[in-house]
Design an enzyme around this catalytic site. Structure first.
Site, PDB file in Angstrom:
ATOM      1  N   ASP A  68      -6.509  37.782 -21.185  1.00 32.64           N
ATOM      2  CA  ASP A  68      -5.703  38.537 -20.219  1.00 32.64           C
ATOM      3  C   ASP A  68      -6.475  38.959 -18.966  1.00 32.64           C
ATOM      4  O   ASP A  68      -5.856  39.284 -17.944  1.00 32.64           O
ATOM      5  CB  ASP A  68      -5.123  39.786 -20.888  1.00 32.64           C
ATOM      6  CG  ASP A  68      -3.989  39.402 -21.839  1.00 32.64           C
ATOM      7  OD1 ASP A  68      -3.546  38.232 -21.776  1.00 32.64           O
ATOM      8  OD2 ASP A  68      -3.568  40.260 -22.647  1.00 32.64           O
ATOM      9  N   THR A  69      -7.827  38.971 -19.057  1.00 33.60           N
ATOM     10  CA  THR A  69      -8.631  39.292 -17.867  1.00 33.60           C
ATOM     11  C   THR A  69      -8.184  38.427 -16.697  1.00 33.60           C
ATOM     12  O   THR A  69      -8.204  38.873 -15.545  1.00 33.60           O
ATOM     13  CB  THR A  69     -10.123  38.960 -18.133  1.00 33.60           C
ATOM     14  OG1 THR A  69     -10.443  39.438 -19.428  1.00 33.60           O
ATOM     15  CG2 THR A  69     -11.045  39.569 -17.114  1.00 33.60           C
ATOM     16  N   ASN A 103     -15.408  30.516 -26.382  1.00 34.62           N
ATOM     17  CA  ASN A 103     -15.137  29.527 -27.438  1.00 34.62           C
ATOM     18  C   ASN A 103     -15.611  28.115 -27.098  1.00 34.62           C
ATOM     19  O   ASN A 103     -15.802  27.296 -27.993  1.00 34.62           O
ATOM     20  CB  ASN A 103     -13.660  29.556 -27.867  1.00 34.62           C
ATOM     21  CG  ASN A 103     -12.718  29.136 -26.772  1.00 34.62           C
ATOM     22  OD1 ASN A 103     -13.092  29.101 -25.606  1.00 34.62           O
ATOM     23  ND2 ASN A 103     -11.490  28.817 -27.136  1.00 34.62           N
ATOM     24  N   CYS A 125      -7.570  28.196 -27.686  1.00 32.85           N
ATOM     25  CA  CYS A 125      -6.328  28.545 -27.005  1.00 32.85           C
ATOM     26  C   CYS A 125      -5.211  27.606 -27.453  1.00 32.85           C
ATOM     27  O   CYS A 125      -4.051  27.976 -27.427  1.00 32.85           O
ATOM     28  CB  CYS A 125      -6.518  28.502 -25.496  1.00 32.85           C
ATOM     29  SG  CYS A 125      -7.235  26.969 -24.959  1.00 32.85           S
ATOM     30  N   GLU A 159      -6.752  29.043 -17.054  1.00 31.20           N
ATOM     31  CA  GLU A 159      -6.152  28.769 -18.351  1.00 31.20           C
ATOM     32  C   GLU A 159      -6.371  30.006 -19.201  1.00 31.20           C
ATOM     33  O   GLU A 159      -7.505  30.398 -19.465  1.00 31.20           O
ATOM     34  CB  GLU A 159      -6.781  27.542 -18.999  1.00 31.20           C
ATOM     35  CG  GLU A 159      -5.979  27.082 -20.201  1.00 31.20           C
ATOM     36  CD  GLU A 159      -6.805  27.063 -21.449  1.00 31.20           C
ATOM     37  OE1 GLU A 159      -6.427  27.775 -22.412  1.00 31.20           O
ATOM     38  OE2 GLU A 159      -7.815  26.363 -21.478  1.00 31.20           O
ATOM     39  N   GLU A 207      -1.293  36.603 -29.999  1.00 28.16           N
ATOM     40  CA  GLU A 207      -2.280  35.551 -30.240  1.00 28.16           C
ATOM     41  C   GLU A 207      -3.449  36.146 -31.023  1.00 28.16           C
ATOM     42  O   GLU A 207      -4.201  36.954 -30.473  1.00 28.16           O
ATOM     43  CB  GLU A 207      -2.761  35.055 -28.868  1.00 28.16           C
ATOM     44  CG  GLU A 207      -3.813  34.016 -28.935  1.00 28.16           C
ATOM     45  CD  GLU A 207      -4.302  33.566 -27.561  1.00 28.16           C
ATOM     46  OE1 GLU A 207      -4.308  34.377 -26.616  1.00 28.16           O
ATOM     47  OE2 GLU A 207      -4.710  32.401 -27.466  1.00 28.16           O
TER      48      GLU A 207
HETATM   49  O1  G3H Z   1      -9.654  27.170 -26.072  1.00 21.64           O
HETATM   50  C1  G3H Z   1      -9.179  26.490 -25.197  1.00 21.64           C
HETATM   51  C2  G3H Z   1      -9.538  25.095 -25.033  1.00 21.64           C
HETATM   52  O2  G3H Z   1      -9.232  24.655 -23.731  1.00 21.64           O
HETATM   53  C3  G3H Z   1      -8.903  24.225 -26.087  1.00 21.64           C
HETATM   54  O3  G3H Z   1      -9.551  23.026 -26.150  1.00 21.64           O
HETATM   55  O4  G3H Z   1      -7.934  21.762 -27.564  1.00 21.64           O
HETATM   56  O5  G3H Z   1     -10.232  20.914 -27.159  1.00 21.64           O
HETATM   57  O6  G3H Z   1      -9.857  22.889 -28.612  1.00 21.64           O
HETATM   58  P1  G3H Z   1      -9.378  22.099 -27.444  1.00 21.64           P
END
Ligand code: G3H
Length: 479
Positions: A236-237, A158, A287, A253, A381
């Protein structure tokens, strides 16, 4: 050439001896858009060998020179922002404008890391022995920060650029070498990004990039004896990586189920605006997306009405056209999201903005009211454009739901009462609580961390720098 993007080893772009390629599917067209090399285990071994040698010299390179190198990378990244962003549009269907923002944000992050690194890494500590009982003042302890060695960086699909540089820049600034395993969706954006590091003149071997299926080289990379630290962002990996990893520090994370608690006294228009942005930007594939709204019963009808108005205005279509809702990353992801929505439908959730609609990987935004705790969407999620709402009778009930989740990344609370906001924040067992705003990682120098299954360690520029070093003491014994 074969038209297959090359991988990076010892300062050179190479074709794999495997003779095999991995295809990247454009989520919008569901056609192959790029191919990358399927690296072999032998090539991965060479990455760690060259990294080990290059790191020793890099650790001795003056801090100001490391910073200078990173500033060069940032400048190159700004210069080549558009072609990198174009890859993001094709590989992960991120809206065009957001793709460009991701690259620029990454260049800013690199510059900031170089500056912060000069100050933070440039400072040590001096302790005198006589502050501990019974000791004379005959020992001086010099404490410094030294690199970990070779860092394995694994960013997710992402943010293939931003979450790569948020690992690379602190690791390199702190004197480490890095082996980067980009996500398959996003690998070519990662390759373009790495070109900027290459062109900035980083020493050969210090940085390498391995492409290939996680199922084939994933374990080999994460369990490699040459790894001195793993920095991972993903799903989950990460949990299985943490179980298999040896005696190495982990920065992780993982997922999130960020709740948005709306109190009875909240500014509902403000809350609705943030819920829409937080829930649906990049089609919920963050996330830190708002993944569950917990609203006070007394204002629920009004809030749901305002959120529904906003959801109806979201444009649905292709990332090239900058639509708000774009195809999700893969067919399996779309199927998973659909499964969650169908489960809620069977159990009686209310579809506020119309029925479920899907074409290929494109899912129209779904707002679900009167979700109950027996529905999967109360806990899981989705990573997609679906937002469940649970009505609660008190903030305590909302907090209890938040704390019962296996995730603990972020959460947010909307209220005009600062005392209530702080009390709720104190009670929420999540890495961050946002008051009167949707969850978000940025600005990128803020600490960013998840509790429970949402992560290990902390990020944000200063904290990432601190996770990329270990403490070293030299004690001078005086006569
Ligand atoms: O997808 C996980 C990212 O660490 C979230 O970053 O809050 O800038 O979208 P963001």
């Amino acid at each position: 050439s074969t038209g297959i993007y090359k991988f990076y080893l010892d300062g050179q772009w190479r074709e794999s001896t495997s003779g095999k390629a991995v295809s990247i599917t454009n989520p919008s067209t569901r056609q192959t858009c790029f191919q990358v090399q399927a690296c072999t285990q032998d090539e991965v071994n060479k990455m760690f060998d060259t990294a080990k040698v290059a790191q020793k010299a890099w650790a001795k390179t003056p801090l100001w020179k490391r910073a200078e190198c990173l500033h060069k990378v940032a400048a190159l990244m700004r210069q080549h922002a558009q072609p990198i962003a174009d890859c993001l549009v094709k590989e992960v269907a991120k809206p065009a404008k957001d793709s460009l923002t991701e690259v620029i944000r990454s260049a800013d992050l690199i510059d900031y890391t170089a500056e912060e690194g000069l100050r933070y890494l440039g400072e040590g500590q001096l302790l005198n022995s006589d502050s501990f009982p019974g000791n004379p003042r005959n020992k001086l302890c010099l404490v410094s920060k030294v690199p970990l060695g070779v860092v394995l960086a694994i960013p997710p699909f992402n943010y293939p650029v931003n979450l790569a540089v948020s690992k690379l820049a602190p690791a390199l600034m702190a004197g480490n070498a890095v082996v980067l395993k980009p996500p398959t969706q996003g690998a070519v954006a990662g390759i373009h990004m790495l070109q900027c590091f290459h062109a900035a003149g980083l020493p050969a071997g210090l940085l390498s990039l391995a492409t290939g299926r996680g199922s084939e080289i994933g374990d080999f990379l994460t369990m490699h004896p040459g790894v001195n630290c793993i920095s991972f962002t993903g799903g989950d990996t990460g949990i299985s990586i943490s179980k298999k990893a040896g005696m190495v520090p982990l920065q992780m994370e993982l997922g999130g189920k960020d709740v948005c608690i709306v109190c009875a006294d909240a500014d509902l228009t403000l809350a609705a605006k943030h819920i829409i942005k937080g829930g649906f930007s990049y089609s919920g594939q963050r996330c830190t997306a708002v993944k569950l709204v917990l609203v006070a019963e007394s204002v629920a009808d009004a809030l749901v009405g305002e959120v529904a108005e906003g959801v109806k205005k979201l444009s649905v279509g292709m990332p090239e056209n900058d639509c708000d809702i774009t195809p999700v990353v893969s067919e399996s992801s779309a199927n998973f999201i659909e499964g969650l929505i169908m489960d809620a439908k069977e159990k009686g959730a209310v579809f506020v903005t119309g029925d479920y609609k899907r074409e290929g990987n494109l899912i129209w935004p779904v707002l679900l009211d009167k979700v109950t705790r027996d529905m999967r969407l109360a806990w899981e999620e989705p990573f997609g454009p679906v937002l469940p709402i649970i009505r609660v009778s008190s903030p305590e009930e909302a907090v209890a739901h938040c704390n019962a989740s296996k995730y603990g990344l972020q959460g947010c609370v909307f209220t005009k009462d600062i005392n209530a906001a702080i009390a709720i924040s104190d009670a929420m067992e999540t890495g961050t609580v946002q008051v009167n705003s949707a969850p978000a990682r940025g600005p990128d120098h803020f600490p960013f961390q998840g509790f429970r299954d949402s992560g290990i360690g902390s990020q944000g520029i200063r904290n990432s720098l601190s996770m990329m070093v270990k403490t070293k003491s030299t004690v001078i014994n005086l006569e």
